[in-house]
Design an enzyme around this catalytic site. Structure first.
Site, short mmCIF file in Angstrom:
data_model
loop_
_atom_site.label_atom_id
_atom_site.label_comp_id
_atom_site.label_asym_id
_atom_site.label_seq_id
_atom_site.Cartn_x
_atom_site.Cartn_y
_atom_site.Cartn_z
N SER A 133 2.73 -41.86 23.52
CA SER A 133 2.19 -40.63 22.46
C SER A 133 0.77 -40.65 22.27
O SER A 133 0.53 -41.00 21.27
CB SER A 133 3.04 -40.50 21.31
OG SER A 133 3.50 -41.88 20.78
N GLY A 143 2.31 -51.57 27.42
CA GLY A 143 2.37 -53.04 27.41
C GLY A 143 1.73 -53.51 26.00
O GLY A 143 1.57 -54.63 25.84
N SER A 144 1.55 -52.77 25.01
CA SER A 144 1.18 -53.07 23.59
C SER A 144 2.32 -53.75 22.93
O SER A 144 2.00 -54.44 22.24
CB SER A 144 0.66 -51.95 22.86
OG SER A 144 1.54 -50.90 22.92
N1 ATP Z 1 3.47 -59.81 18.91
C1 ATP Z 1 3.99 -59.17 20.04
N2 ATP Z 1 4.85 -57.90 19.93
C2 ATP Z 1 5.20 -57.42 21.07
N3 ATP Z 1 5.15 -57.67 22.34
C3 ATP Z 1 4.62 -58.85 22.69
C4 ATP Z 1 3.92 -59.61 21.38
N4 ATP Z 1 3.34 -60.61 21.94
C5 ATP Z 1 3.45 -60.45 23.32
N5 ATP Z 1 4.10 -59.53 23.46
C6 ATP Z 1 4.59 -59.22 24.95
O1 ATP Z 1 3.94 -58.08 25.37
C7 ATP Z 1 4.77 -57.31 26.36
C8 ATP Z 1 4.71 -55.83 25.91
O2 ATP Z 1 5.58 -54.90 26.63
P1 ATP Z 1 6.62 -53.66 26.16
O3 ATP Z 1 7.03 -53.17 27.43
O4 ATP Z 1 7.19 -53.84 24.99
O5 ATP Z 1 5.25 -52.64 25.96
P2 ATP Z 1 5.36 -51.07 25.59
O6 ATP Z 1 4.21 -50.77 24.59
O7 ATP Z 1 6.65 -50.64 25.45
O8 ATP Z 1 4.85 -50.57 27.05
P3 ATP Z 1 5.17 -49.14 27.87
O9 ATP Z 1 4.52 -48.06 27.09
O10 ATP Z 1 4.74 -49.31 29.26
O11 ATP Z 1 6.79 -49.07 27.73
C9 ATP Z 1 6.05 -57.93 26.39
O12 ATP Z 1 6.16 -58.53 27.61
C10 ATP Z 1 6.22 -58.70 25.19
O13 ATP Z 1 6.66 -59.88 25.38
N1 ADX Z 2 -0.63 -42.20 34.22
C1 ADX Z 2 0.28 -42.84 33.33
N2 ADX Z 2 -0.27 -43.16 32.27
C2 ADX Z 2 0.45 -43.87 31.13
N3 ADX Z 2 1.74 -44.46 31.59
C3 ADX Z 2 1.98 -44.22 32.91
C4 ADX Z 2 1.51 -43.51 33.81
N4 ADX Z 2 2.07 -43.55 34.85
C5 ADX Z 2 3.20 -44.30 34.79
N5 ADX Z 2 3.19 -44.75 33.48
C6 ADX Z 2 4.46 -45.34 32.90
O1 ADX Z 2 5.22 -44.33 31.93
C7 ADX Z 2 5.24 -44.99 30.55
C8 ADX Z 2 4.91 -44.28 29.63
O2 ADX Z 2 5.70 -43.13 29.27
P1 ADX Z 2 5.47 -42.42 28.06
O3 ADX Z 2 5.51 -43.43 27.08
O4 ADX Z 2 6.65 -41.36 28.14
O5 ADX Z 2 4.17 -41.70 28.08
S1 ADX Z 2 3.58 -40.56 27.23
O6 ADX Z 2 2.17 -40.39 27.36
O7 ADX Z 2 4.16 -39.21 27.52
O8 ADX Z 2 4.07 -40.89 25.63
C9 ADX Z 2 4.59 -46.28 30.88
O9 ADX Z 2 5.37 -47.41 30.33
C10 ADX Z 2 4.13 -46.66 32.25
O10 ADX Z 2 5.02 -47.53 32.87
#
Ligand code: ATP
Ligand code: ADX
Length: 174
Positions: free
Chosen positions: A85, A14-15
């Protein structure tokens, strides 16, 4: 532009790794780059299907992503990876495979990621329905020396994209 490199995103769930990588793709293509995104969620439905979230499985997942990213980059493709990661040692290992390696720390406080809770997984982790969730009851080791940090709780998506493009220009990749 036929120079490949790896743009390695790391950060909490979610970052913003997926969001930024998707926004970056057309910008890089517009500059003549060939681009592939290896997103954690997507990789886990094919290349890493069946792997869980133990440290060993996460390390295997990251090494697979690193392996494919390396194949792509040495053939002139910009390989963007977007997996949590969480471990420094394995990030160092993939960095050592490819000299054209740019690490981007997508940084947002846990509280912000948790408030976003795009997939509702943080709520499940808090309830104990998911064990070993990164940031809750599994570690996230912050990068020690990333080339770029995107503060997604303070910067707009466009600001993050502009910052990355600027750094890639400075480093001579684009
Ligand atoms: N400056 C920003 N940059 C990126 N995303 C942002 C920003 N501000 C708000 N957001 C929101 O934060 C959320 C980030 O979700 P995203 O799926 O890109 O995260 P992720 O790091 O890929 O998570 P995951 O590891 O679960 O796949 C989105 O809903 C996006 O719209
Ligand atoms: N225990 C968990 N920790 C982190 N992410 C999880 C977990 N279980 C399910 N997920 C989902 O799996 C995704 C993370 O997968 P990766 O990015 O592939 O993780 S990693 O740790 O091996 O790099 C997240 O987007 C989240 O939605």
């Amino acid at each position: 532009m036929d120079k490949g490199f790896i743009l390695w995103f790391t950060g909490l769930s979610g970052s913003g790794k997926t969001t930024i990588s998707k926004a970056l793709e057309p910008e890089l293509k517009a500059r003549g780059c060939k681009v592939e995104i290896l997103d954690g969620d997507v990789v886990r439905t094919n290349l890493s299907k069946g792997l869980g979230f133990s440290k060993a499985d996460r390390d295997t997942n990251i090494l697979r992503i690193g392996f494919v990213a390396n194949l792509l980059s040495r053939n002139g493709v910009v390989a963007i990876t977007a997996a949590i990661s969480p471990y420094q040692a394995i990030r160092d290992e993939v960095r050592a495979m490819e000299s054209n390696f740019v690490e981007v720390y997508v940084k947002a406080p846990l509280e912000v990621c948790e408030a976003r809770d795009i997939k509702g997984l943080y709520a499940k982790a808090r309830k104990g329905e998911i064990k070993g969730f990164t940031g809750i009851d599994d570690p996230y080791e912050e990068p020690i020396n990333p080339e770029i940090i995107c503060y997604t709780d303070q910067e707009s998506l466009q600001e993050s994209v502009t910052k990355i493009l600027g750094k890639l220009e400075e480093l001579g990749y684009i």
